[in-house]
Enzyme design. Structure first.
Site, PDB file in Angstrom:
ATOM      1  N   ASP A 101       0.815  -1.211   0.000  1.00  0.00           N
ATOM      2  CA  ASP A 101       0.000   0.000   0.000  1.00  0.00           C
ATOM      3  C   ASP A 101       0.844   1.255   0.000  1.00  0.00           C
ATOM      4  O   ASP A 101       1.966   1.250   0.485  1.00  0.00           O
ATOM      5  CB  ASP A 101      -0.767   0.047   1.328  1.00  0.00           C
ATOM      6  CG  ASP A 101      -2.143  -0.514   1.216  1.00  0.00           C
ATOM      7  OD1 ASP A 101      -2.472  -1.065   0.164  1.00  0.00           O
ATOM      8  OD2 ASP A 101      -2.882  -0.390   2.208  1.00  0.00           O
ATOM      9  N   LYS A 154      -3.947   2.459  -2.582  1.00  0.00           N
ATOM     10  CA  LYS A 154      -5.054   3.361  -2.861  1.00  0.00           C
ATOM     11  C   LYS A 154      -4.727   4.614  -2.114  1.00  0.00           C
ATOM     12  O   LYS A 154      -4.366   4.583  -0.959  1.00  0.00           O
ATOM     13  CB  LYS A 154      -6.352   2.799  -2.294  1.00  0.00           C
ATOM     14  CG  LYS A 154      -6.781   1.534  -2.953  1.00  0.00           C
ATOM     15  CD  LYS A 154      -8.111   1.106  -2.376  1.00  0.00           C
ATOM     16  CE  LYS A 154      -8.760   0.072  -3.233  1.00  0.00           C
ATOM     17  NZ  LYS A 154      -9.374   0.621  -4.436  1.00  0.00           N
ATOM     18  N   MET A 159      -9.701   8.372   7.685  1.00  0.00           N
ATOM     19  CA  MET A 159     -10.021   9.066   6.425  1.00  0.00           C
ATOM     20  C   MET A 159     -11.008  10.208   6.668  1.00  0.00           C
ATOM     21  O   MET A 159     -12.060  10.284   6.038  1.00  0.00           O
ATOM     22  CB  MET A 159     -10.616   8.066   5.415  1.00  0.00           C
ATOM     23  CG  MET A 159      -9.672   6.926   5.079  1.00  0.00           C
ATOM     24  SD  MET A 159     -10.483   5.570   4.213  1.00  0.00           S
ATOM     25  CE  MET A 159     -11.263   4.713   5.569  1.00  0.00           C
TER      26      MET A 159
HETATM   27  N1  SAH Z   1      -5.745  -0.388   7.667  1.00  0.00           N
HETATM   28  C1  SAH Z   1      -5.339   0.929   8.154  1.00  0.00           C
HETATM   29  C2  SAH Z   1      -6.328   2.004   7.746  1.00  0.00           C
HETATM   30  C3  SAH Z   1      -6.403   2.204   6.242  1.00  0.00           C
HETATM   31  S1  SAH Z   1      -7.491   3.497   5.794  1.00  0.00           S
HETATM   32  C4  SAH Z   1      -5.155   0.865   9.668  1.00  0.00           C
HETATM   33  O1  SAH Z   1      -5.557  -0.108  10.295  1.00  0.00           O
HETATM   34  O2  SAH Z   1      -4.579   1.792  10.227  1.00  0.00           O
HETATM   35  C5  SAH Z   1      -6.375   4.842   5.636  1.00  0.00           C
HETATM   36  C6  SAH Z   1      -6.553   5.794   6.796  1.00  0.00           C
HETATM   37  O3  SAH Z   1      -5.891   5.291   7.946  1.00  0.00           O
HETATM   38  C7  SAH Z   1      -5.948   7.157   6.589  1.00  0.00           C
HETATM   39  O4  SAH Z   1      -6.804   7.997   5.835  1.00  0.00           O
HETATM   40  C8  SAH Z   1      -5.840   7.640   8.012  1.00  0.00           C
HETATM   41  O5  SAH Z   1      -7.096   8.010   8.519  1.00  0.00           O
HETATM   42  C9  SAH Z   1      -5.434   6.378   8.724  1.00  0.00           C
HETATM   43  N2  SAH Z   1      -3.976   6.260   8.894  1.00  0.00           N
HETATM   44  C10 SAH Z   1      -3.193   5.285   8.457  1.00  0.00           C
HETATM   45  N3  SAH Z   1      -1.902   5.474   8.823  1.00  0.00           N
HETATM   46  C11 SAH Z   1      -1.889   6.626   9.533  1.00  0.00           C
HETATM   47  C12 SAH Z   1      -0.883   7.365  10.210  1.00  0.00           C
HETATM   48  N4  SAH Z   1       0.392   6.964  10.231  1.00  0.00           N
HETATM   49  N5  SAH Z   1      -1.247   8.494  10.847  1.00  0.00           N
HETATM   50  C13 SAH Z   1      -2.511   8.914  10.856  1.00  0.00           C
HETATM   51  N6  SAH Z   1      -3.511   8.257  10.236  1.00  0.00           N
HETATM   52  C14 SAH Z   1      -3.209   7.128   9.585  1.00  0.00           C
END
Ligand code: SAH
Length: 261
Positions: A47, A69, A182
């Site tokens: 990703d 994505k 998100m």
């Molecule tokens: N599977 C991931 C989420 C994917 S959706 C998880 O469990 O964390 C993508 C969203 O995850 C981003 O838009 C944001 O809201 C969040 N996200 C992922 N990594 C992040 C980070 N390092 N800091 C802040 N938000 C994060």
């Protein structure tokens, strides 16, 4: 260093797909199993949110395939990603599908797992630290504390292409903290709906951008000022928004909390 009592790490058989979470950013937040998988995989389908330093842990000769994505940029269709996983597995490759955070939290991990199941391909799931819980913890925000809450809501702010969005006024009435993934594209609408649902404008909130990376930023806010604070601080993606009493607790810890960087 690792005692004999430590469980044996599984072999990665050719033709299997492992769906693994890479955690929120920093490579040190990988699980032992994810690290093990990265070291063995022939193909790593990753990703956009996976840190480059994590990909650098791959073995010599591994093929790195970008499949991220990312809001605003053209990104491969989920169907095409599923196809790549299936094709590569059928070529008897060890296929690692590496996702930010946890693969089963807003990560389309279930779509991939079900596509693999339909294709008759064996897979394993390796959970990861999800941004909404690990990113908050790093900022000094507990998911729960005895004094504030007995439940926590993880919600997607962004409307998925299919399916609708959460019932914000119902969530407001729960009176439990909400952690938004998100959040940015719909933040103003979500805030308005939560207020209409009865959530007070002075409810504590926090914005956490790029948790567990060198770009990490945390902005303390309130429900009523979230949108303005996000704009003023130029908060973009990826970010987590926390709304609820837990968001204020971090302010009590700042004297002793050792920062991530
Ligand atoms: N599977 C991931 C989420 C994917 S959706 C998880 O469990 O964390 C993508 C969203 O995850 C981003 O838009 C944001 O809201 C969040 N996200 C992922 N990594 C992040 C980070 N390092 N800091 C802040 N938000 C994060």
């Amino acid at each position: 260093m690792i005692p004999k009592s430590f469980p044996k790490l599984p072999d990665f058989p050719p033709g299997e797909v492992w769906l693994a979470g890479a955690g929120p950013g920093d490579p040190r937040l990988l699980t032992v199993l994810a690290l093990h998988a990265i070291g063995q995989a022939d193909d790593i389908v990753y990703d956009a949110l996976v840190d480059r330093r994590i990909l650098d842990l791959c073995r010599d000769g591994a093929e790195l395939i970008a499949a991220g994505k990312r809001g605003g940029r053209p990104s491969p269709h989920q169907r095409d990603i599923n196809e790549v996983l299936i094709e590569r597995a059928r070529m008897a490759r060890r296929v690692l599908r590496l996702k930010g955070g946890d693969p089963f939290v807003f990560g389309r991990g279930w779509d991939e797992a079900s596509a693999l199941t339909r294709a008759g391909i064996r897979f394993r799931v390796i959970p990861g630290l999800t941004a909404g819980l690990a990113g908050t913890a790093l900022a000094g925000i507990p998911a729960t504390s005895r004094d504030t809450n007995h439940a926590v809501v993880l919600a997607a702010g962004h409307r998925a292409e299919e399916g609708g969005s959460a019932d914000w006024s119902a969530l407001a009435k729960l009176g439990q903290p909400i952690v938004l993934y998100m959040p940015m594209s719909q933040l103003a609408e979500i805030v308005t709906s939560l207020q209409q649902g009865g959530l007070a404008s002075d409810t504590p909130a926090a914005l956490i951008q790029s948790a567990a990376t060198d770009e990490e930023r945390v902005v303390d806010s309130t429900l009523g000022t979230l949108v303005a604070d996000a704009a003023r601080h130029g908060i973009g993606s990826p970010s987590i928004v926390v709304i609820g009493a837990i968001a204020a607790l971090r302010r009590e810890l700042l004297g002793s909390l050792v920062g991530w960087r």
